[in-house]
Design an enzyme around this catalytic site. Structure first.
Site, PDB file in Angstrom:
ATOM      1  N   HIS A 212       4.150   2.804  -2.752  1.00 42.14           N
ATOM      2  CA  HIS A 212       3.021   3.534  -2.162  1.00 42.14           C
ATOM      3  C   HIS A 212       1.659   3.000  -2.590  1.00 42.14           C
ATOM      4  CE1 HIS A 212       2.765   5.318  -6.135  1.00 42.14           C
ATOM      5  NE2 HIS A 212       1.632   5.871  -5.805  1.00 42.14           N
TER       6      HIS A 212
HETATM    7  C1  UD1 Z   1      -2.546   9.380  -4.827  1.00 40.87           C
HETATM    8  C2  UD1 Z   1      -3.091   8.853  -6.154  1.00 40.87           C
HETATM    9  C3  UD1 Z   1      -2.053   7.933  -6.787  1.00 40.87           C
HETATM   10  C4  UD1 Z   1      -0.696   8.583  -6.886  1.00 40.87           C
HETATM   11  C5  UD1 Z   1      -0.288   9.066  -5.499  1.00 40.87           C
HETATM   12  C6  UD1 Z   1       1.048   9.740  -5.483  1.00 40.87           C
HETATM   13  C7  UD1 Z   1      -5.528   8.525  -6.226  1.00 40.87           C
HETATM   14  C8  UD1 Z   1      -6.603   7.516  -6.254  1.00 40.87           C
HETATM   15  N1  UD1 Z   1      -4.297   8.071  -5.982  1.00 40.87           N
HETATM   16  O1  UD1 Z   1      -2.422   8.288  -3.932  1.00 40.87           O
HETATM   17  O2  UD1 Z   1      -2.483   7.588  -8.093  1.00 40.87           O
HETATM   18  O3  UD1 Z   1       0.233   7.663  -7.376  1.00 40.87           O
HETATM   19  O4  UD1 Z   1      -1.295   9.991  -5.044  1.00 40.87           O
HETATM   20  O5  UD1 Z   1       1.363  10.123  -4.197  1.00 40.87           O
HETATM   21  O6  UD1 Z   1      -5.793   9.689  -6.436  1.00 40.87           O
HETATM   22  N2  UD1 Z   1      -1.315  11.940   2.976  1.00 40.87           N
HETATM   23  C9  UD1 Z   1      -0.537  12.770   3.728  1.00 40.87           C
HETATM   24  N3  UD1 Z   1      -0.187  13.983   3.216  1.00 40.87           N
HETATM   25  C10 UD1 Z   1      -0.613  14.412   2.003  1.00 40.87           C
HETATM   26  C11 UD1 Z   1      -1.433  13.559   1.238  1.00 40.87           C
HETATM   27  C12 UD1 Z   1      -1.761  12.329   1.738  1.00 40.87           C
HETATM   28  O7  UD1 Z   1      -0.138  12.441   4.820  1.00 40.87           O
HETATM   29  O8  UD1 Z   1      -0.253  15.530   1.605  1.00 40.87           O
HETATM   30  C13 UD1 Z   1      -1.658  10.615   3.513  1.00 40.87           C
HETATM   31  C14 UD1 Z   1      -2.998  10.563   4.169  1.00 40.87           C
HETATM   32  O9  UD1 Z   1      -2.925   9.712   5.257  1.00 40.87           O
HETATM   33  C15 UD1 Z   1      -3.876   9.949   3.108  1.00 40.87           C
HETATM   34  C16 UD1 Z   1      -2.912   9.017   2.404  1.00 40.87           C
HETATM   35  O10 UD1 Z   1      -1.659   9.679   2.454  1.00 40.87           O
HETATM   36  O11 UD1 Z   1      -4.986   9.309   3.627  1.00 40.87           O
HETATM   37  C17 UD1 Z   1      -3.279   8.747   0.988  1.00 40.87           C
HETATM   38  O12 UD1 Z   1      -3.452   9.968   0.246  1.00 40.87           O
HETATM   39  P1  UD1 Z   1      -4.406   9.979  -1.040  1.00 40.87           P
HETATM   40  O13 UD1 Z   1      -4.372  11.323  -1.674  1.00 40.87           O
HETATM   41  O14 UD1 Z   1      -5.743   9.433  -0.705  1.00 40.87           O
HETATM   42  O15 UD1 Z   1      -3.772   8.900  -2.014  1.00 40.87           O
HETATM   43  P2  UD1 Z   1      -2.256   8.511  -2.378  1.00 40.87           P
HETATM   44  O16 UD1 Z   1      -1.968   7.192  -1.786  1.00 40.87           O
HETATM   45  O17 UD1 Z   1      -1.298   9.624  -2.098  1.00 40.87           O
END
Ligand code: UD1
Length: 374
Positions: A212
């Site tokens: 991820h």
């Molecule tokens: C975040 C953390 C990372 C952790 C990871 C675990 C930061 C900088 N990164 O990354 O350290 O390892 O979480 O998952 O805080 N999305 C969904 N549903 C959700 C949440 C996110 O669909 O409930 C999608 C969205 O398109 C979003 C993308 O995932 O833009 C990324 O989510 P984000 O919270 O920005 O970062 P992670 O990649 O999950």
């Protein structure tokens, strides 16, 4: 004493669960509140963890959601500030290294509320990782820092943090793991529920893969290389691959679905905690770019191949079952082959990864509050 605990993203939930429980066990001396930033909001990324881990309903949900780093961090900050003013806690407790961790730390410190950081001092020394920035900045302004492994103390001291602020307490993630292992969902049950009974019963076992990290999935060439490698591995041991929403989106965006469209790869939606624990526990090998899974496999004694060039958790390599492989296909496959041939690291469980880290944190926090928060 009122303590506002903050959690926002999936890897925060298994850390906050035992900490809240241990703080609440201190009795009426402490009033524990939970703020969910809403960074993760999907049922599978959030609510399921609250249910499985018995985390109390958040007192406040900031519903910050996704966005660019600036948007997400700023949104959490703007929404956390009035909540902090309303709660008036004596301290804010944050865990891990996600954007929610840094955002709430900044707000609290600037409002004069001391911050307690659980899982302090981890360093990958790779400043292209957003989490590394979150770690360095959070630690720099936190008042009380709890570490999971001895190397963390050295990093913090070199960054000018006073020794009396640092407490080596062990790993709360492993508190959760040990507490929940008896309830882990058997792997066979999880794959059967996904319509593939018997998938995890191949004679050579099966591999679990998770991917991820932006550095691994956002770039088409890197992602293609990794998925090709996964397909190679699946040719030897079936692969169970729970897909993070970011990874699913990247695979679709880059049109790489065909690489995983094969009988020996089982794609799953993000798994709950007990399901993931069960999948990992009986796996032959886990390949991952997650930080937490490097620790969980070390605690479980399951070989782990880390698909990154570095780790902020070196104890998992020095003492545990972890091998750093990077993203080069040849290197990953060589390590994997050696492992299947019986050359997997046995490893041992680090000191203080004993299920009692949160109790140590609660006790140290209480005496710190009673002593006037140095
Ligand atoms: C975040 C953390 C990372 C952790 C990871 C675990 C930061 C900088 N990164 O990354 O350290 O390892 O979480 O998952 O805080 N999305 C969904 N549903 C959700 C949440 C996110 O669909 O409930 C999608 C969205 O398109 C979003 C993308 O995932 O833009 C990324 O989510 P984000 O919270 O920005 O970062 P992670 O990649 O999950």
């Amino acid at each position: 004493y009122r303590i506002a605990c903050v959690a926002g993203a999936r890897p925060n939930f298994m850390k906050i669960a035992p900490v809240m429980k241990a703080l609440q066990a201190l009795g009426p001396q402490v009033d524990v509140k939970l703020v969910h930033t809403g960074q993760h909001y999907d049922e599978a990324m959030s609510a399921q963890f609250f249910a499985e881990l018995g985390i109390p309903e958040p007192d406040v949900n900031l519903a910050a959601g996704s966005g660019s780093h600036a948007q997400q961090t700023a949104d959490i900050m703007c929404k956390f500030e009035p909540v902090l003013d309303a709660l008036q806690p004596h301290a804010v407790l944050v865990v891990g290294d996600v954007n929610s961790t840094l955002a709430c730390t900044l707000v609290a410190v600037k409002r004069g509320t001391p911050v307690i950081h659980v899982e302090a001092g981890l360093r990958s020394f790779d400043r292209t990782m957003p989490e590394e920035i979150n770690r360095v900045l959070t630690d720099q302004i936190a008042a009380l820092l709890f570490t999971t492994e001895p190397a963390a103390q050295g990093h913090l001291l070199r960054e000018g943090i006073a020794a009396e602020r640092i407490h080596y307490v062990g790993n709360v993630m492993i508190d959760t793991l040990l507490g929940n292992l008896p309830n882990a969902a058997p792997a066979e049950q999880t794959v059967a529920a996904a319509g593939r009974p018997g998938f995890t019963s191949a004679p050579d076992g099966y591999a679990v893969v998770t991917l991820h990290r932006p550095a691994n999935v956002d770039d088409a060439a890197v992602l293609r290389g990794l998925l090709d490698t996964v397909a190679h591995i699946a040719g030897r041991t079936p692969v169970v691959l729970p897909l993070h929403p970011r990874t699913r989106a990247a695979i679709e965006r880059h049109g790489l679905q065909h690489l995983l469209a094969r009988q020996d790869v089982l794609l799953l939606p993000p798994q709950g905690y007990l399901e993931m624990l069960g999948l990992m526990r009986s796996a032959r090998v886990v390949l991952t770019d997650s930080g937490g899974i490097q620790e969980e496999t070390t605690a479980l004694g399951v070989p782990c191949i880390t698909l990154r060039d570095n780790t902020e958790r070196p104890i998992t390599v020095e003492q545990g079952t972890n091998t750093i492989a990077g993203t080069d296909a040849q290197r990953i496959l060589a390590i994997y082959d050696q492992l299947l041939a019986g050359g997997g690291k046995a490893g041992r469980v680090p000191h203080y990864w004993d299920g009692q880290a949160a109790v140590r944190i609660a006790q140290a926090t209480l005496s710190w509050l009673q002593n006037g928060r140095p």
